[in-house]
Scaffold this motif. Sequence first.
Motif, PDB file in Angstrom:
ATOM      1  N   THR A 190     -34.972  29.266  23.664  1.00  0.00           N
ATOM      2  CA  THR A 190     -35.625  28.158  24.367  1.00  0.00           C
ATOM      3  C   THR A 190     -34.663  27.402  25.274  1.00  0.00           C
ATOM      4  N   GLY A 191     -33.348  27.680  25.129  1.00  0.00           N
ATOM      5  CA  GLY A 191     -32.337  26.988  25.919  1.00  0.00           C
ATOM      6  C   GLY A 191     -31.670  25.840  25.186  1.00  0.00           C
ATOM      7  N   TYR A 192     -32.227  25.436  24.049  1.00  0.00           N
ATOM      8  CA  TYR A 192     -31.608  24.346  23.278  1.00  0.00           C
ATOM      9  C   TYR A 192     -30.315  24.845  22.637  1.00  0.00           C
ATOM     10  N   GLU A 193     -29.269  24.064  22.775  1.00  0.00           N
ATOM     11  CA  GLU A 193     -27.975  24.423  22.195  1.00  0.00           C
ATOM     12  C   GLU A 193     -27.737  23.618  20.923  1.00  0.00           C
ATOM     13  N   MET A 194     -27.703  24.311  19.799  1.00  0.00           N
ATOM     14  CA  MET A 194     -27.410  23.672  18.516  1.00  0.00           C
ATOM     15  C   MET A 194     -25.889  23.652  18.333  1.00  0.00           C
ATOM     16  N   VAL A 195     -25.351  22.511  17.955  1.00  0.00           N
ATOM     17  CA  VAL A 195     -23.917  22.369  17.717  1.00  0.00           C
ATOM     18  C   VAL A 195     -23.736  22.058  16.236  1.00  0.00           C
ATOM     19  N   PHE A 196     -22.825  22.779  15.603  1.00  0.00           N
ATOM     20  CA  PHE A 196     -22.629  22.599  14.165  1.00  0.00           C
ATOM     21  C   PHE A 196     -21.159  22.716  13.803  1.00  0.00           C
ATOM     22  N   GLU A 197     -20.816  22.121  12.689  1.00  0.00           N
ATOM     23  CA  GLU A 197     -19.467  22.207  12.134  1.00  0.00           C
ATOM     24  C   GLU A 197     -19.539  23.044  10.861  1.00  0.00           C
ATOM     25  N   ALA A 198     -18.692  24.046  10.773  1.00  0.00           N
ATOM     26  CA  ALA A 198     -18.587  24.869   9.572  1.00  0.00           C
ATOM     27  C   ALA A 198     -17.298  24.483   8.858  1.00  0.00           C
ATOM     28  N   CYS A 199     -17.408  24.119   7.583  1.00  0.00           N
ATOM     29  CA  CYS A 199     -16.258  23.692   6.789  1.00  0.00           C
ATOM     30  C   CYS A 199     -16.002  24.711   5.687  1.00  0.00           C
ATOM     31  N   ARG A 200     -14.723  24.929   5.411  1.00  0.00           N
ATOM     32  CA  ARG A 200     -14.350  25.951   4.433  1.00  0.00           C
ATOM     33  C   ARG A 200     -13.051  25.539   3.749  1.00  0.00           C
ATOM     34  N   ALA A 201     -12.979  25.810   2.471  1.00  0.00           N
ATOM     35  CA  ALA A 201     -11.733  25.639   1.714  1.00  0.00           C
ATOM     36  C   ALA A 201     -11.610  26.844   0.804  1.00  0.00           C
ATOM     37  N   GLU A 202     -10.407  27.318   0.630  1.00  0.00           N
ATOM     38  CA  GLU A 202     -10.222  28.446  -0.278  1.00  0.00           C
ATOM     39  C   GLU A 202      -8.876  28.363  -0.957  1.00  0.00           C
ATOM     40  N   GLY A 203      -8.822  28.953  -2.139  1.00  0.00           N
ATOM     41  CA  GLY A 203      -7.597  28.970  -2.922  1.00  0.00           C
ATOM     42  C   GLY A 203      -7.862  29.616  -4.272  1.00  0.00           C
ATOM     43  N   GLN A 204      -6.961  29.381  -5.199  1.00  0.00           N
ATOM     44  CA  GLN A 204      -7.051  29.962  -6.537  1.00  0.00           C
ATOM     45  C   GLN A 204      -7.127  28.857  -7.575  1.00  0.00           C
ATOM     46  N   VAL A 205      -7.953  29.062  -8.571  1.00  0.00           N
ATOM     47  CA  VAL A 205      -8.000  28.187  -9.743  1.00  0.00           C
ATOM     48  C   VAL A 205      -7.912  29.104 -10.958  1.00  0.00           C
ATOM     49  N   ASP A 206      -6.812  29.001 -11.668  1.00  0.00           N
ATOM     50  CA  ASP A 206      -6.586  29.818 -12.865  1.00  0.00           C
ATOM     51  C   ASP A 206      -6.845  31.304 -12.618  1.00  0.00           C
ATOM     52  N   GLY A 207      -6.347  31.803 -11.491  1.00  0.00           N
ATOM     53  CA  GLY A 207      -6.433  33.231 -11.186  1.00  0.00           C
ATOM     54  C   GLY A 207      -7.752  33.696 -10.591  1.00  0.00           C
ATOM     55  N   VAL A 208      -8.680  32.792 -10.371  1.00  0.00           N
ATOM     56  CA  VAL A 208      -9.960  33.152  -9.755  1.00  0.00           C
ATOM     57  C   VAL A 208      -9.969  32.626  -8.324  1.00  0.00           C
ATOM     58  N   GLY A 209     -10.282  33.485  -7.379  1.00  0.00           N
ATOM     59  CA  GLY A 209     -10.382  33.070  -5.984  1.00  0.00           C
ATOM     60  C   GLY A 209     -11.590  32.170  -5.791  1.00  0.00           C
ATOM     61  N   ILE A 210     -11.377  31.016  -5.171  1.00  0.00           N
ATOM     62  CA  ILE A 210     -12.447  30.047  -4.944  1.00  0.00           C
ATOM     63  C   ILE A 210     -12.629  29.873  -3.444  1.00  0.00           C
ATOM     64  N   GLU A 211     -13.873  29.933  -2.974  1.00  0.00           N
ATOM     65  CA  GLU A 211     -14.206  29.656  -1.581  1.00  0.00           C
ATOM     66  C   GLU A 211     -15.338  28.636  -1.564  1.00  0.00           C
ATOM     67  N   LEU A 212     -15.113  27.531  -0.849  1.00  0.00           N
ATOM     68  CA  LEU A 212     -16.102  26.464  -0.706  1.00  0.00           C
ATOM     69  C   LEU A 212     -16.622  26.496   0.725  1.00  0.00           C
ATOM     70  N   LEU A 213     -17.946  26.443   0.903  1.00  0.00           N
ATOM     71  CA  LEU A 213     -18.541  26.528   2.229  1.00  0.00           C
ATOM     72  C   LEU A 213     -19.601  25.452   2.426  1.00  0.00           C
ATOM     73  N   GLY A 214     -19.659  24.895   3.632  1.00  0.00           N
ATOM     74  CA  GLY A 214     -20.693  23.930   3.983  1.00  0.00           C
ATOM     75  C   GLY A 214     -20.771  23.779   5.490  1.00  0.00           C
ATOM     76  N   THR A 215     -21.886  23.291   5.981  1.00  0.00           N
ATOM     77  CA  THR A 215     -22.061  23.059   7.412  1.00  0.00           C
ATOM     78  C   THR A 215     -22.752  21.715   7.635  1.00  0.00           C
TER      79      THR A 215
END
Length: 143
Positions: free
Chosen positions: A86-111
């Motif tokens: 339609t021509g409308y431009e949606m603008v968004f922010e993607a946020c991410r954090a990742e690391g390890q907690v007690d040997g388990v890979g953790i990825e946090l996601l939100g927009t």
Amino acid sequence: MSDATEGNVLARIDAMEAAAFRAGLMARRLLAEHPDLPVKEIRPGFVGGGRAELQINTDDCDGVSVWAERLGLPVESKISSYTYDTGYEMVFEACRAEGQVDGVGIELLGTRSLDGAEREAWIAERDQAAAGPTAESGTGGTE
């Protein structure tokens, strides 16, 4: 199947099962320890070699930030846009954090969506940067 082949295949299955179990335990632990934090979706999983992973999707970037603060993980964010047919431009922010907690890979996601004046300012800044320096700004002239 030879004994050596069977042992190798079973070892991989054992590693997969152990990783899936660790991811599930971590998911339950984090939910129990942080019942006040937002969770839209949680995905326990594993990858080759028996490494456990956990992805937590929050409602927005604020959710990523509070989870990351509790877990001691750095947050990265990127603003992007998508133009609909339609021509409308949606603008968004993607946020991410990742690391390890007690040997388990953790990825946090939100927009989050940028709306109103914030959206317009981001589009104007992007368009100005794409246009490059101008003679009026004093950086585009020749000497």
